[in-house]
Scaffold this motif. Structure first.
Motif, PDB file in Angstrom:
ATOM      1  N   TYR A   1       0.726  -1.351   0.023  1.00 46.83           N
ATOM      2  CA  TYR A   1      -0.067   0.351  -0.043  1.00 46.83           C
ATOM      3  C   TYR A   1       0.758   1.317  -0.143  1.00 46.83           C
ATOM      4  CZ  TYR A   1      -3.357  -3.503   1.128  1.00 46.83           C
ATOM      5  OH  TYR A   1      -4.150  -4.563   1.117  1.00 46.83           O
ATOM      6  N   ASN A   2       0.242   2.312  -0.269  1.00 46.37           N
ATOM      7  CA  ASN A   2       1.056   3.722  -0.576  1.00 46.37           C
ATOM      8  C   ASN A   2       1.117   4.448   0.592  1.00 46.37           C
ATOM      9  OD1 ASN A   2       2.081   5.778  -1.851  1.00 46.37           O
ATOM     10  ND2 ASN A   2       0.720   5.970  -3.568  1.00 46.37           N
ATOM     11  N   ASP A   3       1.902   5.170   0.687  1.00 47.76           N
ATOM     12  CA  ASP A   3       2.043   6.181   1.701  1.00 47.76           C
ATOM     13  C   ASP A   3       1.086   7.039   2.013  1.00 47.76           C
ATOM     14  OD1 ASP A   3       4.776   4.796   2.292  1.00 47.76           O
ATOM     15  OD2 ASP A   3       5.487   6.400   1.175  1.00 47.76           O
ATOM     16  N   LEU A   4       0.583   7.643   3.294  1.00 45.49           N
ATOM     17  CA  LEU A   4      -0.264   8.917   3.680  1.00 45.49           C
ATOM     18  C   LEU A   4      -0.018   9.906   2.538  1.00 45.49           C
ATOM     19  CD1 LEU A   4      -0.729   9.059   7.188  1.00 45.49           C
ATOM     20  CD2 LEU A   4      -2.166   7.606   5.674  1.00 45.49           C
ATOM     21  N   PRO A   5      -1.102  10.508   2.182  1.00 40.61           N
ATOM     22  CA  PRO A   5      -2.317  10.526   2.195  1.00 40.61           C
ATOM     23  C   PRO A   5      -3.005   9.435   1.178  1.00 40.61           C
ATOM     24  CG  PRO A   5      -1.989  12.580   0.971  1.00 40.61           C
ATOM     25  CD  PRO A   5      -0.498  11.753   1.234  1.00 40.61           C
ATOM     26  N   PHE A   6      -2.332   9.091   0.171  1.00 40.66           N
ATOM     27  CA  PHE A   6      -2.707   8.181  -0.619  1.00 40.66           C
ATOM     28  C   PHE A   6      -3.236   7.098  -0.367  1.00 40.66           C
ATOM     29  CE2 PHE A   6       0.762  11.052  -2.424  1.00 40.66           C
ATOM     30  CZ  PHE A   6      -0.123  12.318  -2.893  1.00 40.66           C
ATOM     31  N   LYS A   7      -2.783   6.315   0.586  1.00 40.80           N
ATOM     32  CA  LYS A   7      -3.401   5.138   0.989  1.00 40.80           C
ATOM     33  C   LYS A   7      -4.766   5.125   1.218  1.00 40.80           C
ATOM     34  CE  LYS A   7      -2.807   2.570   5.403  1.00 40.80           C
ATOM     35  NZ  LYS A   7      -2.071   2.713   6.884  1.00 40.80           N
ATOM     36  N   TYR A   8      -5.354   6.252   1.524  1.00 37.49           N
ATOM     37  CA  TYR A   8      -6.709   6.501   1.875  1.00 37.49           C
ATOM     38  C   TYR A   8      -7.623   7.161   0.781  1.00 37.49           C
ATOM     39  CZ  TYR A   8      -5.703   4.483   6.507  1.00 37.49           C
ATOM     40  OH  TYR A   8      -5.417   3.715   7.431  1.00 37.49           O
ATOM     41  N   GLU A   9      -7.001   7.278  -0.378  1.00 43.62           N
ATOM     42  CA  GLU A   9      -7.547   8.045  -1.689  1.00 43.62           C
ATOM     43  C   GLU A   9      -7.654   7.353  -2.796  1.00 43.62           C
ATOM     44  OE1 GLU A   9      -6.720  12.575   0.082  1.00 43.62           O
ATOM     45  OE2 GLU A   9      -5.594  11.809  -2.035  1.00 43.62           O
ATOM     46  N   ALA A  10      -8.384   6.001  -2.759  1.00 45.70           N
ATOM     47  CA  ALA A  10      -8.359   5.399  -4.033  1.00 45.70           C
ATOM     48  C   ALA A  10      -9.069   5.750  -4.903  1.00 45.70           C
ATOM     49  CB  ALA A  10      -8.912   3.910  -3.648  1.00 45.70           C
ATOM     50  N   GLY A  11      -8.536   5.719  -6.619  1.00 41.07           N
ATOM     51  CA  GLY A  11      -9.091   6.106  -7.603  1.00 41.07           C
ATOM     52  C   GLY A  11      -9.197   7.490  -7.702  1.00 41.07           C
ATOM     53  N   THR A  12      -9.852   8.034  -8.653  1.00 36.55           N
ATOM     54  CA  THR A  12      -9.781   9.437  -9.176  1.00 36.55           C
ATOM     55  C   THR A  12     -10.404  10.289  -8.172  1.00 36.55           C
ATOM     56  OG1 THR A  12      -9.580   8.777 -11.651  1.00 36.55           O
ATOM     57  CG2 THR A  12     -10.045  11.184 -10.981  1.00 36.55           C
ATOM     58  N   PRO A  13      -9.793  11.352  -7.528  1.00 35.13           N
ATOM     59  CA  PRO A  13     -10.357  11.898  -6.470  1.00 35.13           C
ATOM     60  C   PRO A  13     -11.194  12.983  -7.383  1.00 35.13           C
ATOM     61  CG  PRO A  13      -8.244  12.749  -6.712  1.00 35.13           C
ATOM     62  CD  PRO A  13      -8.384  11.567  -7.789  1.00 35.13           C
ATOM     63  N   ASN A  14     -12.167  13.706  -6.228  1.00 37.84           N
ATOM     64  CA  ASN A  14     -12.892  14.919  -6.630  1.00 37.84           C
ATOM     65  C   ASN A  14     -11.666  16.265  -6.814  1.00 37.84           C
ATOM     66  OD1 ASN A  14     -14.514  17.181  -7.190  1.00 37.84           O
ATOM     67  ND2 ASN A  14     -15.720  16.643  -5.509  1.00 37.84           N
ATOM     68  N   ILE A  15     -11.114  16.315  -7.884  1.00 41.77           N
ATOM     69  CA  ILE A  15      -9.981  17.257  -8.050  1.00 41.77           C
ATOM     70  C   ILE A  15     -10.475  18.762  -8.044  1.00 41.77           C
ATOM     71  CG2 ILE A  15      -8.068  17.945  -9.498  1.00 41.77           C
ATOM     72  CD1 ILE A  15      -8.213  15.090 -10.897  1.00 41.77           C
ATOM     73  N   GLU A  16     -11.383  18.992  -8.827  1.00 49.27           N
ATOM     74  CA  GLU A  16     -12.060  20.116  -8.922  1.00 49.27           C
ATOM     75  C   GLU A  16     -12.534  20.557  -7.432  1.00 49.27           C
ATOM     76  OE1 GLU A  16     -15.769  22.375  -8.291  1.00 49.27           O
ATOM     77  OE2 GLU A  16     -15.768  20.309  -8.961  1.00 49.27           O
ATOM     78  N   GLY A  17     -13.236  19.672  -6.757  1.00 48.36           N
ATOM     79  CA  GLY A  17     -13.883  19.979  -5.532  1.00 48.36           C
ATOM     80  C   GLY A  17     -12.770  20.343  -4.309  1.00 48.36           C
ATOM     81  N   ALA A  18     -11.645  19.702  -4.509  1.00 47.78           N
ATOM     82  CA  ALA A  18     -10.470  20.099  -3.651  1.00 47.78           C
ATOM     83  C   ALA A  18     -10.016  21.280  -3.968  1.00 47.78           C
ATOM     84  CB  ALA A  18      -9.279  18.922  -3.684  1.00 47.78           C
ATOM     85  N   ILE A  19      -9.755  21.659  -5.148  1.00 47.70           N
ATOM     86  CA  ILE A  19      -9.244  23.092  -5.669  1.00 47.70           C
ATOM     87  C   ILE A  19     -10.413  24.128  -5.178  1.00 47.70           C
ATOM     88  CG2 ILE A  19      -8.743  24.440  -7.503  1.00 47.70           C
ATOM     89  CD1 ILE A  19      -7.968  21.895  -8.775  1.00 47.70           C
ATOM     90  N   ALA A  20     -11.557  23.653  -5.293  1.00 47.71           N
ATOM     91  CA  ALA A  20     -12.568  24.754  -4.886  1.00 47.71           C
ATOM     92  C   ALA A  20     -12.791  25.073  -3.443  1.00 47.71           C
ATOM     93  CB  ALA A  20     -14.050  24.584  -5.694  1.00 47.71           C
ATOM     94  N   PHE A  21     -12.574  23.741  -2.836  1.00 47.68           N
ATOM     95  CA  PHE A  21     -12.479  24.053  -1.400  1.00 47.68           C
ATOM     96  C   PHE A  21     -11.407  24.876  -0.843  1.00 47.68           C
ATOM     97  CE2 PHE A  21     -12.563  20.828   2.513  1.00 47.68           C
ATOM     98  CZ  PHE A  21     -13.076  21.795   3.270  1.00 47.68           C
ATOM     99  N   ALA A  22     -10.189  24.549  -1.309  1.00 46.88           N
ATOM    100  CA  ALA A  22      -9.175  25.607  -0.931  1.00 46.88           C
ATOM    101  C   ALA A  22      -9.538  26.966  -1.120  1.00 46.88           C
ATOM    102  CB  ALA A  22      -7.875  25.339  -1.480  1.00 46.88           C
ATOM    103  N   ALA A  23     -10.081  27.375  -2.167  1.00 46.28           N
ATOM    104  CA  ALA A  23     -10.930  28.583  -2.699  1.00 46.28           C
ATOM    105  C   ALA A  23     -11.725  29.188  -1.745  1.00 46.28           C
ATOM    106  CB  ALA A  23     -11.127  28.785  -4.136  1.00 46.28           C
ATOM    107  N   ALA A  24     -12.563  28.189  -1.123  1.00 48.72           N
ATOM    108  CA  ALA A  24     -13.555  28.507   0.053  1.00 48.72           C
ATOM    109  C   ALA A  24     -12.748  28.923   1.243  1.00 48.72           C
ATOM    110  CB  ALA A  24     -14.640  27.498   0.151  1.00 48.72           C
TER     111      ALA A  24
END
Length: 402
Positions: A263-286
């Protein structure tokens, strides 16, 4: 500089509309907040300029999207005062985050999970499921008539059997602000893991996970001016490193063979598959938007609105308020002889949006012998004039319904 909610409102295009011929008064922020231009622009820029899958691509767009996604993780880490950005796991929201924790923990018969009467269903059902499959027992902290938790009972329930203690920071139903630092310290002293539902705290309070001392903190982007479908589980690195992964798939692996997967190291160990990339970027903007306004200034503004709403509604005949006087974010009330659904439907015709029902807190409603309440909840863009419109609409609707 004085807090200027009118200027802030201009950043939220949706608030300029009318509902049934009246200016929209949006007071359902505990369910979801509206989105400022900075967040809308961040989402649009992502899809217009750097849309690509992340981490494994070598082309320009993939590298740009990866950089923006990981920069967003760093923004969230700063917002939470995390010791390491790798402790920030992107999820679909608070519900997803809590389910992640409940899924990776292994308990045994005789172990106990301690939650509170104030919890949202998302901080009840995952622990019930864990108890069902492990044989552990669910214990519940009772609450007083004013909607605060019974701290003596809480300390009495803690023991060496308590393996997980999970509670919210702010009640989404009553606006109760729990003494999370003291409760965390007590649970940790008993040897328990501590999981905090900070979904309602994130829009209203500064969160410092290092000072808090909990093992896990869960929050949702859409409660704090970001899109739906994005959230965070923050966890102590040592705890996350010691626990197994949750979902299997791409990104959470180092090497896969048919014989064995590492298994991968953190944080990727718990982020299987394609993430919500746009959501993460917009979350940071918020979060950048919140920091620009100032979380302390937002909190003080909302406290004034809630107090004004509580005072105004209390002056109406037959109104009962739920929760303590120092509530945050949300104000729940009921009116004798008036069903909450009827009230919410009628004041919607006057342009006022509130939430009615059990607020995903059916055990809490049962504790008070009710099926639900009417809940007004507040954000940075709400105004004193909107509070007046709420009180006027409730008064008029009550007269019509009785």
């Amino acid at each position: 500089m004085a807090f200027d909610s009118v200027t802030i409102r201009a950043e939220f295009p949706i608030l300029a509309q009318e509902v049934n011929g009246r200016p929209l008064v949006y007071l359902d922020n505990a369910a979801t907040t509206q989105k400022p231009l900075a967040v809308l622009d961040a989402s649009r820029r992502y899809y217009e300029e750097i849309n690509a899958n992340i981490h494994r691509g070598t082309h320009h767009l993939a590298r740009a999207a990866t950089a923006a996604h990981e920069a967003a993780r760093e923004t969230v880490a700063r917002h939470l005062n995390a010791a390491d950005p790798a402790e920030v796991i992107f999820t679909a929201g608070t519900t997803d985050s809590i389910n992640l924790v409940a899924a990776i923990l292994a308990l045994s018969p005789g172990d106990e999970v301690l939650i509170s009467t104030l919890e949202h269903h998302s901080n009840i059902v995952p622990w019930q499921m864990l108890c069902e499959r492990s044989g552990a027992t669910l214990q519940v902290i009772p609450c007083h008539d004013d909607g605060t938790l019974d701290q003596d009972a809480f300390r009495g329930l803690l023991s060496e059997r308590t393996k997980v203690t999970a509670f919210n920071w702010i009640s989404n139903a009553f606006g109760t602000v729990n003494p999370v630092h003291e409760m965390t310290a007590a649970a940790k002293a008993a040897g328990s893991l501590v999981v905090i539902d900070a979904a309602q705290a994130a829009p209203h309070l500064a969160i410092n996970v290092q000072a808090l001392g909990a093992d896990f903190v869960a929050l949702s982007g859409h409660k704090v001016y970001a899109p739906t479908g994005i959230g965070v589980l923050w966890g102590k690195r040592a705890v996350l490193d010691a626990l197994p992964p949750w979902r299997g798939g791409g990104e959470m692996i180092k090497e896969v063979t048919f014989a064995k997967t590492t298994y991968n190291d953190l944080p990727f160990k718990y982020e299987a598959g394609t993430p919500n990339i746009e959501g993460a970027i917009a979350f940071a903007a918020a979060l950048d938007f919140v920091h620009g306004v100032g979380i302390e200034a937002i909190s003080e503004h909302e406290k004034k609105l809630i107090k004004a709403a509580a005072d105004g509604l209390s002056s109406l005949p037959g109104v009962k308020l739920y929760g303590p006087d120092d509530r945050a974010g949300a104000l729940s009330f009921a009116i004798e002889g008036v069903h909450h659904y009827d009230l919410g439907t009628l004041i919607d015709q006057m342009g006022v949006a509130v939430r009615t029902g059990h607020h995903c807190c059916q055990p809490l409603m049962a504790r008070f012998g009710i099926t639900g309440t009417t809940r007004a909840s507040f954000a940075a863009y709400n105004t004193a004039e909107e509070v007046e419109k709420l009180v006027e609409a409730v008064d008029k609707a009550t007269s019509m319904l009785r």
